[in-house]
Design a protein around this motif. Sequence first.
Motif, short mmCIF file in Angstrom:
data_model
loop_
_atom_site.label_atom_id
_atom_site.label_comp_id
_atom_site.label_asym_id
_atom_site.label_seq_id
_atom_site.Cartn_x
_atom_site.Cartn_y
_atom_site.Cartn_z
N ARG A 49 -1.04 6.08 -5.18
CA ARG A 49 -1.83 4.89 -4.85
C ARG A 49 -2.28 4.17 -6.13
O ARG A 49 -2.22 2.94 -6.23
CB ARG A 49 -3.05 5.29 -4.02
CG ARG A 49 -3.90 4.09 -3.59
CD ARG A 49 -4.92 4.50 -2.52
NE ARG A 49 -5.83 5.54 -2.99
CZ ARG A 49 -5.86 6.78 -2.54
NH1 ARG A 49 -5.02 7.18 -1.61
NH2 ARG A 49 -6.73 7.66 -3.02
N THR A 87 0.07 0.72 -6.02
CA THR A 87 -0.51 -0.32 -5.18
C THR A 87 -0.66 -1.65 -5.92
O THR A 87 -1.22 -1.71 -7.02
CB THR A 87 -1.88 0.12 -4.64
OG1 THR A 87 -1.73 1.36 -3.95
CG2 THR A 87 -2.45 -0.91 -3.68
N ARG A 94 0.84 -1.18 0.00
CA ARG A 94 0.00 0.00 0.00
C ARG A 94 0.88 1.23 0.00
O ARG A 94 2.08 1.15 0.27
CB ARG A 94 -0.95 0.03 1.19
CG ARG A 94 -0.30 0.22 2.55
CD ARG A 94 -1.38 0.26 3.63
NE ARG A 94 -0.82 0.47 4.96
CZ ARG A 94 -0.59 1.67 5.49
NH1 ARG A 94 -0.85 2.76 4.78
NH2 ARG A 94 -0.10 1.79 6.71
N THR A 95 0.28 2.36 -0.30
CA THR A 95 1.00 3.63 -0.25
C THR A 95 0.59 4.39 1.00
O THR A 95 -0.49 4.18 1.55
CB THR A 95 0.71 4.48 -1.50
OG1 THR A 95 -0.71 4.70 -1.60
CG2 THR A 95 1.19 3.77 -2.76
#
Length: 200
Positions: free
Chosen positions: A113, A117, A62-63
Amino acid sequence: MPAAPDRPGPPVAVLVAVAAVAGGWLSVRLSPPGGGPASPAAPTRRAVAALASPGARARVVRTVDGDTALLRFRDARGAATVTVRYLGVDTPESVHPRKPVECFGPAAARANRRWATGRLVTLVLDRERTDPYGRLLAALRPVGARATLSARLVATGHARVLTIPPNGRLAPTLRRLEQAARQARRGMWRACRDGLRSDG
């Protein structure tokens, strides 16, 4: 009945680390007594050893914001995760607990994202491989892509160049991309007066 003797609790650094992960703010500085720079955490040292080899890959779990992500990698000891601060760039703040949200920060976070991701990536490292917060410093290149995420963020006006010596491997390319983004008024260069502050 006599009271049971107090048992020593976990070290403060462990409690802070658990709270940081639970709260989603993965870049809390864990300073040793005396206020000096934090030492690289064990996962960061493992990541440097495992991902410095050509062709080594990791996956973006994830970011965190526009220029930070959480990677999962494997080494001889098994799977581990590490926080990565993107090399050579800086995006406006969007989630910092002590700073206001800056112009184009949420847009940069959304772009990161969307582009990062779940992607399998290789890493581009420089001379200094960890920052004062114990994070890994690296540019991420999605497998199958020609450009790093650092370069893509700068080229689209979501990030500006940040070079901190002794690192600077990516600086010439990133500066050219930033100049082109400024001239074309892409992203923050159109929305924000100086790339960080809003015209409004």
